[in-house]
Every structure is written in structure tokens, then in C-alpha cells.
Design a protein around this motif. Structure first.
Motif, short mmCIF file in Angstrom:
data_model
loop_
_atom_site.label_atom_id
_atom_site.label_comp_id
_atom_site.label_asym_id
_atom_site.label_seq_id
_atom_site.Cartn_x
_atom_site.Cartn_y
_atom_site.Cartn_z
N ASN A 25 -39.55 17.45 -7.37
CA ASN A 25 -38.62 17.70 -6.27
C ASN A 25 -38.42 19.21 -6.10
O ASN A 25 -38.29 19.93 -7.09
N LEU A 26 -38.39 19.66 -4.87
CA LEU A 26 -38.10 21.06 -4.58
C LEU A 26 -36.59 21.24 -4.74
O LEU A 26 -35.81 20.72 -3.96
N VAL A 27 -36.18 21.94 -5.79
CA VAL A 27 -34.74 22.07 -6.09
C VAL A 27 -34.18 23.45 -5.72
O VAL A 27 -32.97 23.63 -5.69
N ASN A 28 -35.06 24.40 -5.47
CA ASN A 28 -34.65 25.73 -5.02
C ASN A 28 -35.55 26.14 -3.87
O ASN A 28 -36.69 25.71 -3.80
N LEU A 29 -35.04 26.98 -3.01
CA LEU A 29 -35.85 27.52 -1.92
C LEU A 29 -36.33 28.91 -2.32
O LEU A 29 -35.64 29.63 -3.04
N PRO A 30 -37.50 29.31 -1.85
CA PRO A 30 -38.04 30.61 -2.25
C PRO A 30 -37.25 31.81 -1.72
O PRO A 30 -37.19 32.84 -2.37
N ASP A 31 -36.65 31.68 -0.55
CA ASP A 31 -35.91 32.79 0.05
C ASP A 31 -34.44 32.41 0.23
O ASP A 31 -34.09 31.23 0.18
N SER A 32 -33.59 33.38 0.47
CA SER A 32 -32.19 33.08 0.73
C SER A 32 -32.07 32.44 2.11
O SER A 32 -32.96 32.54 2.94
N GLY A 33 -30.95 31.78 2.34
CA GLY A 33 -30.73 31.11 3.60
C GLY A 33 -31.10 29.64 3.52
O GLY A 33 -31.47 29.13 2.47
N GLY A 34 -31.01 28.99 4.65
CA GLY A 34 -31.31 27.57 4.73
C GLY A 34 -32.79 27.31 4.94
O GLY A 34 -33.61 28.23 4.95
N LEU A 35 -33.12 26.04 5.14
CA LEU A 35 -34.51 25.63 5.30
C LEU A 35 -35.19 26.36 6.47
O LEU A 35 -36.32 26.80 6.36
N LEU A 36 -34.50 26.51 7.58
CA LEU A 36 -35.10 27.15 8.75
C LEU A 36 -35.39 28.63 8.53
O LEU A 36 -36.22 29.22 9.22
N ASP A 37 -34.72 29.22 7.55
CA ASP A 37 -34.90 30.65 7.26
C ASP A 37 -36.01 30.92 6.25
O ASP A 37 -36.25 32.08 5.89
N GLN A 38 -36.68 29.88 5.79
CA GLN A 38 -37.72 30.04 4.77
C GLN A 38 -39.03 30.52 5.39
O GLN A 38 -39.40 30.12 6.50
N ASN A 39 -39.74 31.34 4.64
CA ASN A 39 -41.05 31.83 5.04
C ASN A 39 -41.97 30.63 5.29
O ASN A 39 -42.15 29.79 4.42
N ALA A 40 -42.54 30.56 6.47
CA ALA A 40 -43.36 29.41 6.87
C ALA A 40 -44.61 29.29 6.00
O ALA A 40 -45.02 28.17 5.65
N LYS A 41 -45.20 30.41 5.64
CA LYS A 41 -46.40 30.40 4.80
C LYS A 41 -46.06 29.79 3.44
O LYS A 41 -46.79 28.94 2.95
N TYR A 42 -44.95 30.21 2.85
CA TYR A 42 -44.55 29.68 1.55
C TYR A 42 -44.30 28.18 1.63
O TYR A 42 -44.72 27.42 0.75
N MET A 43 -43.61 27.76 2.66
CA MET A 43 -43.26 26.34 2.75
C MET A 43 -44.49 25.47 2.95
O MET A 43 -44.57 24.37 2.41
N TYR A 44 -45.46 25.96 3.70
CA TYR A 44 -46.72 25.22 3.85
C TYR A 44 -47.40 25.10 2.49
O TYR A 44 -47.80 24.01 2.07
N PHE A 45 -47.53 26.23 1.79
CA PHE A 45 -48.17 26.21 0.47
C PHE A 45 -47.40 25.30 -0.49
O PHE A 45 -48.00 24.50 -1.21
N LEU A 46 -46.08 25.40 -0.48
CA LEU A 46 -45.27 24.60 -1.40
C LEU A 46 -45.40 23.10 -1.11
O LEU A 46 -45.33 22.28 -2.02
N SER A 47 -45.62 22.74 0.14
CA SER A 47 -45.82 21.31 0.46
C SER A 47 -47.12 20.81 -0.15
O SER A 47 -47.18 19.70 -0.68
N LYS A 48 -48.16 21.64 -0.12
CA LYS A 48 -49.45 21.27 -0.74
C LYS A 48 -49.30 21.27 -2.26
O LYS A 48 -49.81 20.39 -2.95
N TYR A 49 -48.61 22.27 -2.78
CA TYR A 49 -48.41 22.36 -4.23
C TYR A 49 -47.62 21.14 -4.73
O TYR A 49 -47.97 20.54 -5.74
N ARG A 50 -46.58 20.78 -4.01
CA ARG A 50 -45.75 19.63 -4.39
C ARG A 50 -46.57 18.34 -4.40
O ARG A 50 -46.43 17.52 -5.30
#
Length: 172
Positions: free
Chosen positions: A128-153
Motif C-alpha cells: 500500500n502507498l502510505v506516504n506521498l513523494p511530495d508535499s500536498g495532496g494527491l493532485l499536487d504530486q509529480n505526475a512522473k513519480y506517480m506513474y512510476f510508483l503505480s508500476k512499482y506498486r
């Protein structure tokens, strides 16, 4: 570890500081509202005026286009990597001590290394993704990181399930 990527653009003795696309700015782009994404990308500048959409729109169109194209570059590089190639690469990261980036071009290597750095301490033992890579909410997250993290997960959960299946077979 927070690694929000900050970039700058110099023109006419001025500097614009901006960041990579976020989930929010990608969605605005998809809706055809790329101009509205600019205040979420540009976070500072050396111009002697307030940083707001009205003043952003006073910049030359080529400057705005440059910010928009540079902001999405990392996301496009990561998402253009063949999905199965990326997942296989992530799988190997669980078995080798040092990652081998053969088969990736220089820009892909650079962005993959960055993405691997941010994945630490973001997942629990169940994947489970329990922390976000950047500050702020989900919409404020770096899109590149979130794409990679979805594949990593996805790969992480497969590995966790494999380990659980091995344990269950050993218990029987």
C-alpha cells in the motif's frame, strides 16, 4: 525523501522557476486548459510583478510554451518506456544489488534513477502507498513519480503475493 524537481527558464535577464507536471496540471492539459496549469507550474520568478495568472499571460507565448513543454518532458520520457520493459526492470531491482540501466537511453536512465530514489519509505509491507513523494495532496504530486510508483506498486504486490504463496506452500 522529497525530491520535487525544480527547473528554471532564463529570458531577457529574468528567471522563471517552475516544476514538473503534477496530476492536477496533467488533468488540466487533458481538458485543453493548459493555460490554467501555468500557475500550478510556475512557483516563482524574478519579474517585478505579482505572480498570478493575469501576469503570467503577459509573458511571450514562446516562453509559456517553453515552460509547458519542459514541465511535461520527464513524464513523457517515463510513460514512453515500454510498459513491460519498465515492469521487468523494476522486477530485477528486487534481485540485484546494483541496477543495470542497459537498454535505456541517457534521458530515460536519468529519470529512472530519480524515480527509484523517491520510492523508499512510501509503501508498507502489503504494497500500500502510505506516504506521498511530495508535499500536498494527491493532485499536487509529480505526475512522473506517480506513474512510476503505480508500476512499482504493481510489481511489488506481485512479489509480495509470490512470497506469501511460497510461505503457504511450505506450511502445508
Amino acid at each position: 525523501m522529497k525530491l520535487a524537481i525544480k527547473m528554471l527558464l532564463e529570458f531577457d535577464g529574468e528567471v522563471i522557476f517552475f516544476k514538473e507536471d503534477t496530476i492536477r496540471t496533467l488533468e488540466l492539459r487533458r481538458q485543453g486548459r493548459k493555460v490554467e496549469a501555468l500557475p500550478f507550474l510556475i512557483y516563482n520568478w524574478t519579474l517585478n510583478r505579482e505572480l498570478n495568472l493575469k501576469n503570467i499571460l503577459l509573458l511571450k507565448p514562446q516562453i509559456l510554451d517553453n515552460v509547458l513543454s519542459k514541465a511535461i518532458e520527464g513524464y513523457l520520457i517515463i510513460t514512453n518506456i515500454n510498459e513491460s520493459k519498465l515492469e521487468m526492470f523494476i522486477k530485477t531491482s528486487f534481485i540485484v544489488e546494483e541496477l543495470n540501466f542497459d537498454g535505456f537511453d541517457e534521458k530515460e536512465k536519468e529519470h529512472l534513477k530519480e524515480c527509484f530514489l523517491i520510492k523508499n519509505n512510501l509503501f508498507d509491507h502489503r504494497g500500500n502507498l502510505v506516504n506521498l513523494p511530495d508535499s500536498g495532496g494527491l493532485l499536487d504530486q509529480n505526475a512522473k513519480y506517480m506513474y512510476f510508483l503505480s508500476k512499482y506498486r504493481k510489481v511489488l504486490i506481485e512479489k509480495i503475493n509470490e512470497e506469501n504463496n511460497k510461505k503457504n506452500k511450505a506450511v502445508r
